[in-house]
Design a protein around this motif. Structure first.
Motif, mmCIF file in Angstrom:
data_model
loop_
_atom_site.group_PDB
_atom_site.id
_atom_site.type_symbol
_atom_site.label_atom_id
_atom_site.label_comp_id
_atom_site.label_asym_id
_atom_site.label_seq_id
_atom_site.Cartn_x
_atom_site.Cartn_y
_atom_site.Cartn_z
ATOM 1 N N ALA A 109 6.029 17.218 -7.108
ATOM 2 C CA ALA A 109 6.142 17.726 -5.741
ATOM 3 C C ALA A 109 7.600 17.764 -5.291
ATOM 4 N N ARG A 110 8.337 16.718 -5.587
ATOM 5 C CA ARG A 110 9.757 16.653 -5.213
ATOM 6 C C ARG A 110 10.534 17.793 -5.870
ATOM 7 N N SER A 111 10.304 18.017 -7.155
ATOM 8 C CA SER A 111 10.983 19.104 -7.878
ATOM 9 C C SER A 111 10.585 20.470 -7.327
ATOM 10 N N TYR A 112 9.303 20.626 -7.050
ATOM 11 C CA TYR A 112 8.799 21.893 -6.520
ATOM 12 C C TYR A 112 9.466 22.230 -5.191
ATOM 13 N N VAL A 113 9.484 21.260 -4.265
ATOM 14 C CA VAL A 113 10.075 21.492 -2.950
ATOM 15 C C VAL A 113 11.573 21.753 -3.072
ATOM 16 N N ARG A 114 12.263 20.981 -3.907
ATOM 17 C CA ARG A 114 13.709 21.170 -4.102
ATOM 18 C C ARG A 114 14.016 22.575 -4.610
ATOM 19 N N GLU A 115 13.311 23.001 -5.657
ATOM 20 C CA GLU A 115 13.554 24.325 -6.236
ATOM 21 C C GLU A 115 13.188 25.432 -5.259
ATOM 22 N N THR A 122 9.736 14.099 0.906
ATOM 23 C CA THR A 122 8.624 14.632 0.116
ATOM 24 C C THR A 122 8.043 13.538 -0.765
ATOM 25 N N SER A 123 8.905 12.770 -1.413
ATOM 26 C CA SER A 123 8.443 11.660 -2.253
ATOM 27 C C SER A 123 7.614 10.670 -1.457
ATOM 28 N N GLU A 124 8.096 10.297 -0.289
ATOM 29 C CA GLU A 124 7.380 9.332 0.544
ATOM 30 C C GLU A 124 6.016 9.862 0.965
ATOM 31 N N SER A 157 0.077 9.675 0.070
ATOM 32 C CA SER A 157 -1.192 10.375 -0.141
ATOM 33 C C SER A 157 -1.866 9.948 -1.443
ATOM 34 N N VAL A 158 -1.101 9.893 -2.522
ATOM 35 C CA VAL A 158 -1.658 9.545 -3.835
ATOM 36 C C VAL A 158 -2.135 8.095 -3.873
ATOM 37 N N VAL A 164 2.615 5.361 6.706
ATOM 38 C CA VAL A 164 3.388 4.137 6.853
ATOM 39 C C VAL A 164 2.911 3.062 5.902
ATOM 40 N N HIS A 165 3.747 2.614 5.084
ATOM 41 C CA HIS A 165 3.570 1.450 4.238
ATOM 42 C C HIS A 165 4.965 1.165 3.729
ATOM 43 N N GLY A 166 5.507 0.062 4.123
ATOM 44 C CA GLY A 166 6.863 -0.238 3.711
ATOM 45 C C GLY A 166 7.866 0.582 4.489
ATOM 46 N N ARG A 167 8.669 1.313 3.770
ATOM 47 C CA ARG A 167 9.799 2.001 4.404
ATOM 48 C C ARG A 167 9.500 3.428 4.851
ATOM 49 N N GLY A 168 8.315 3.936 4.600
ATOM 50 C CA GLY A 168 7.993 5.337 4.895
ATOM 51 C C GLY A 168 8.221 5.742 6.333
ATOM 52 N N LEU A 169 7.693 4.963 7.292
ATOM 53 C CA LEU A 169 7.841 5.322 8.692
ATOM 54 C C LEU A 169 9.307 5.281 9.122
#
Length: 173
Positions: free
Chosen positions: A54-60, A80-82, A87-88, A133-138
């Motif tokens: 997903a990160r590569s897709y959005v970047r490209e 995007t990674s967060e 979600s996963v 939100v979990h950890g640093r996401g928020l």
């Protein structure tokens, strides 16, 4: 249909119909209609390896669409990674075992939406907890995104979205 071997962690692209703004309903527009233009959309097998894809897709996609180079896309990649990681790891995949990553262009704003199957069994729904939100996401979303939120679909899906402004120097199509 099982789009990938769940043990291998290998992401698999799943063929989808033409992109629809209704798949990722923005929270402010939960009626499923958005004034934005879909730049791209993919379904990715809901495995940890989906984060990298997903990160590569959005970047490209954003790099090609706006002429931005990789050094300008760090915040977008991180957010995007967060969003995909959340979600996963903390939600159910959609019925076909995937999450959908949609990228929209709204004026001078890029919006990334991650749609999954909703809250996992035994977990509060997106309406009952803070989004992604979990950890640093928020903290990252608050610091780097222009805006973010969630929207629950009629079919039980959940869409987390975030947006960032188009930076000066990015050419607008």
């Amino acid at each position: 249909m099982n789009p990938s071997d769940p043990w291998s962690g290998t992401p698999v692209l799943v063929a989808t119909p033409a992109p629809s703004l209704e798949l990722g309903a923005p929270s402010a527009w939960c009626n499923g209609k958005s004034s934005g233009r879909v730049i791209g959309e993919i379904d990715i097998a809901a495995t940890p390896a989906a984060v990298r894809l997903a990160r590569s897709y959005v970047r490209e996609l954003i790099g090609q669409h706006f002429g931005a180079d990789r050094s300008e896309l760090g915040d977008l990649e991180l957010l995007t990674s967060e969003a995909v990681t959340n979600s996963v790891l903390h939600a159910r995949p959609r019925r076909d075992g995937t999450v959908t990553v949609s990228v929209l262009h709204i004026d001078r704003y890029v919006r990334v939406e991650v749609t999954d199957g909703g809250a996992a069994e035994g977990r509060p729904s997106a309406d009952d907890e803070q989004p992604a939100v979990h950890g640093r996401g928020l903290a990252l979303m608050k610091a780097l995104a222009t805006d973010f939120g969630t929207c629950r679909g009629k079919n039980g899906t959940s869409t987390f979205w975030f947006g960032v402004g188009v930076r000066d120097g990015w050419r607008l199509p």
